[in-house]
Scaffold this motif. Structure first.
Motif, short mmCIF file in Angstrom:
data_model
loop_
_atom_site.label_atom_id
_atom_site.label_comp_id
_atom_site.label_asym_id
_atom_site.label_seq_id
_atom_site.Cartn_x
_atom_site.Cartn_y
_atom_site.Cartn_z
N ARG A 22 0.83 -1.22 0.00
CA ARG A 22 0.00 0.00 0.00
C ARG A 22 0.85 1.25 0.00
NH1 ARG A 22 -4.33 0.76 4.28
NH2 ARG A 22 -5.00 2.27 2.72
N ARG A 23 2.04 1.16 0.59
CA ARG A 23 2.91 2.33 0.70
C ARG A 23 3.92 2.41 -0.43
NH1 ARG A 23 5.34 1.43 6.54
NH2 ARG A 23 6.57 3.22 5.87
N GLN A 52 -6.59 1.17 -2.93
CA GLN A 52 -6.95 2.54 -3.30
C GLN A 52 -6.15 3.54 -2.49
OE1 GLN A 52 -11.22 3.41 -4.63
NE2 GLN A 52 -11.51 1.83 -3.06
N ASP A 53 -5.87 4.66 -3.12
CA ASP A 53 -5.28 5.79 -2.43
C ASP A 53 -6.01 7.05 -2.87
OD1 ASP A 53 -4.37 6.29 -4.97
OD2 ASP A 53 -2.30 5.74 -4.56
N ARG A 54 -5.43 8.19 -2.62
CA ARG A 54 -6.12 9.44 -2.94
C ARG A 54 -6.34 9.61 -4.44
NH1 ARG A 54 -2.64 13.60 0.92
NH2 ARG A 54 -3.24 12.66 2.93
#
Length: 681
Positions: A336-337, A490-492
């Motif tokens: 995710r990062r 998902q991210d921004r």
């Protein structure tokens, strides 16, 4: 007083304090681990052996079983921890590890190949084979990623490909000997069981000797964190240091595989955890990651023995399953990062659109002919061969009893294979259309693993459940797994195509570890469970065919909904301007894909790569229009699984190779070619 003088000083990490704490943890876990086992020998008896006041039986248990097992865990964990640190430092990739880059799988395959060829399982030969296999695996990963920036996405997708290919090939070799099935399951998932002290001691000395080379790479690896150009400007020969670091890492991981089999995620979790404790310089990071790796392996094995004790009737739980349960979620958090390099452009493969008005009709017709030929050939070959004349007689109603019996047995499973292959191909098309990633095969994004969890959990919890519950539970498991992947990826900015696959790999690893735990702890028939997990059409009949009706209906719905699916490829703004609810459309298409993949898995188990190969070939033939793509992919997927089923029945007749292994052996090289050709990932 100046501002510089008043600014609080940032003290360097207390390396000695952290090191002492890690060493104390290792010693405590070693003592705890020595006190666990099926014999009932406790810590007091272990202390008695050390002081010389214990019985002969206690001494023999300690020296013959407990100590070898503990020493194997220390050696393997230390080797994997240092190996993962070297790989992460050389690639500047926190997701890098011997298992995620395919090294463990390559070593596993090479050891299996050496045993199959009759070279035995001695330490020297198996160790050499493991080294060559691991070196070959990381060499392939390097070739796949050498043409571009070594981003986490590129490296991890290439490593996943190599790992899948190596594991499938090893399982194929071992299936040549039916008696080896149980041994493959345990050794292939990593086990600390040993027959004496000799092997752990010898390999431990080898690991110690190799590990002494690692500190020589500490300063160059520190400088590599500045980037290749920065390291070069400071005198580091990156072109030499990186291969040397990989070579030492392969030597260490190969030694661990030789001793215990492939244990996953230790080389990933150990360096990451030590870094979280504040250790950044490799001079301290390398040995501390090795110690933490040893603690992780022994701790996982201790948990397995406490939760599933042999005295309670549970079978031996391979330690690699437990480390996967821990490492899978850690991999997801890191994914995710991670910066994948694909957030803006996506990972879609550019496909030359089909030219000519009737090209799609011709391609579809040719595909149907190939599928028909494959089905007829599948009727003919197997453990009992029947002639073309006999097949023709049976089809016209004039066949004799033996031929009729053979055809009546083979025809349903061939039809199941065809429909299942078509559904898997359409599932891949659905998932790829949303995440815009040609590598988003249902198995790589966790759908298949989720379906497996749902199906196996139903078998264990409700053994007398109606037949309808199995596909329903599998479908629910697959949908929930895909939903989890989408939420976590998902991210921004939305969905990063490569991050979807990376998160999916972590979810899939966790799900399959949970399945393996359930298989062992519930004392399920291991052979039948492994066959199902490998994907099989064995003994499928017309009753199984009816359970594919819902996935087939989902495929039809996707083909009918071609327009909104096509619009998803245009991004977000334009479809919204044209009145499409993008979020609702994505969730709907993903839901259809999950129903397709999970429903199919409930019938034939986990069959991989069909959802990747078939859509890609279909795009090359008929273009990206969903209305044309779905039927073409369905025909190609059906043909792939039908041919794989026929080959599985023919190559080792009367024994059978699970269809999932055949598709993996074919699909993994195709994925390697796709990665190399496009530079995707």
């Amino acid at each position: 007083m100046t501002a510089a003088a008043t600014r609080p000083r940032h003290r360097p990490p207390a390396t000695a304090l952290v090191g002492g704490g890690v060493l104390a943890v290792v010693c405590g876990i070693v003592i705890l681990h020595l006190g666990l086992g099926a014999s009932g020998l406790g810590l007091s008896e272990i202390v008695g052996v050390v002081t010389g006041s214990a019985s002969t039986e206690a001494s023999s248990v300690l020296m013959g079983s407990r100590l070898p097992r503990t020493l194997a865990g220390v050696v393997a964990g230390f080797a994997l921890g240092v190996s993962g640190t070297l790989i992460q430092g050389a690639t500047r990739n926190p997701l890098g590890a011997p298992d995620t880059l395919g090294v463990n799988a390559g070593a596993y395959f090479a050891v299996a190949l050496a045993a199959y060829l009759g070279f035995g399982s001695g330490m020297v030969l198996s160790g050499a084979a493991a080294f060559l296999g691991g070196l070959g695996a990381i060499g392939i990963v390097y070739l796949l990623t050498a043409r571009g920036v070594m981003t986490p996405g590129r490296v991890l997708l290439a490593g996943a490909t190599v790992a899948l290919a190596g594991t499938s090939a090893a399982e194929f070799l071992q299936l040549l000997d039916e008696n080896a099935t149980r041994g493959v399951f345990f050794w292939g998932n990593g086990t600390l069981l040993q027959t004496g002290l000799q092997r752990p001691l010898v390999i431990g000395l080898v690991v110690a000797g190799i590990a002494l080379l690692a500190p020589l790479l500490a300063r160059p690896l520190d400088l590599l964190s500045l980037g290749d150009e920065g390291a070069e400007s400071l005198g580091v020969r990156v072109g030499r240091i990186r291969p040397v670091a990989w070579l030492v890492a392969v030597l260490l991981s190969s030694a661990a595989v030789t001793l215990t089999g492939p244990i996953g995620f230790v080389g990933l979790v150990a360096p990451v955890t030590v870094r979280l404790l504040g250790i950044r310089n490799h001079a301290a990071l390398l040995p501390l990651a090795g110690l933490f790796g040893a603690a992780l392996v022994l701790g996982a094995d201790s948990v397995a023995q406490v939760l599933f004790p042999a005295s309670a009737g549970f079978g031996e739980v391979p330690v690699g399953i437990v480390t996967a349960l821990v490492g899978g979620p850690v991999f997801v958090l890191l994914a995710r990062r991670a910066t994948t390099g694909d957030a803006d452009t996506g990972a879609a493969v550019s496909v030359t659109r089909a030219h000519g008005r009737n090209r799609h009709v011709v391609a579809l017709g040719a595909g149907l002919v190939v599928l028909g030929v494959g089905m007829v050939v599948g009727l003919r070959i197997g453990d009992v061969a029947i002639s073309w004349t006999q097949i023709a007689a049976v089809l016209t109603g004039a066949g004799e009893s033996t031929a009729e019996a053979v055809v009546s047995f083979r025809l349903p499973r061939i039809l199941v294979a065809a429909v299942a292959g078509a559904c898997l191909a359409v599932a891949g098309t659905a998932v790829q259309s949303v995440v815009r990633n040609p590598l988003a095969e249902p198995g790589l994004v966790g759908v298949t693993a989720g379906a497996s969890v749902g199906a196996v959990l139903t078998i264990i919890v409700v053994p007398g459940a109606p037949a309808a519950m199995l596909p329903l539970a599998a479908a629910v498991g697959g949908v929930l797994a895909l939903a989890l992947v989408i939420v976590l990826a998902q991210d921004r900015t939305g969905l990063d195509p490569t991050r979807v696959v990376l998160v999916g790999l972590g979810v899939a690893a966790t799900g399959m570890a949970a399945v393996n735990i359930m298989v062992v702890s519930s004392q399920m028939s291991l052979a039948s469970a492994l066959t199902w997990l490998a994907g099989s059409t064995y003994a499928r009949d017309f009753d199984n065919l009816q359970w594919l009706a819902i996935p087939a209906l989902a495929a039809v719905v996707l083909a009918v909904a071609a327009r909104p699916v096509n619009m998803l490829a245009l991004g977000d703004d334009l479809p919204r301007a044209l009145g499409l609810s993008v979020h609702r459309a994505r969730m709907g298409v993903l839901g259809l894909g999950a129903v397709l993949a999970a429903g199919t898995a409930a019938v034939i188990g986990t069959v991989g790569f069909v959802g990747l190969v078939a859509p890609h070939l279909a795009r090359r033939l008929v273009g990206n229009n969903t209305g044309r793509l779905v039927p073409m992919a369905a025909v190609i997927g059906a043909a792939l699984v039908v041919v794989a089923d026929a080959l599985g029945r023919f190559l080792l007749a009367p024994a059978e190779i699970p269809v999932g292994i055949v598709t993996a052996i074919v699909g993994a090289p195709y994925l390697v070619w796709l990665l190399r050709r496009t530079g995707t990932g």
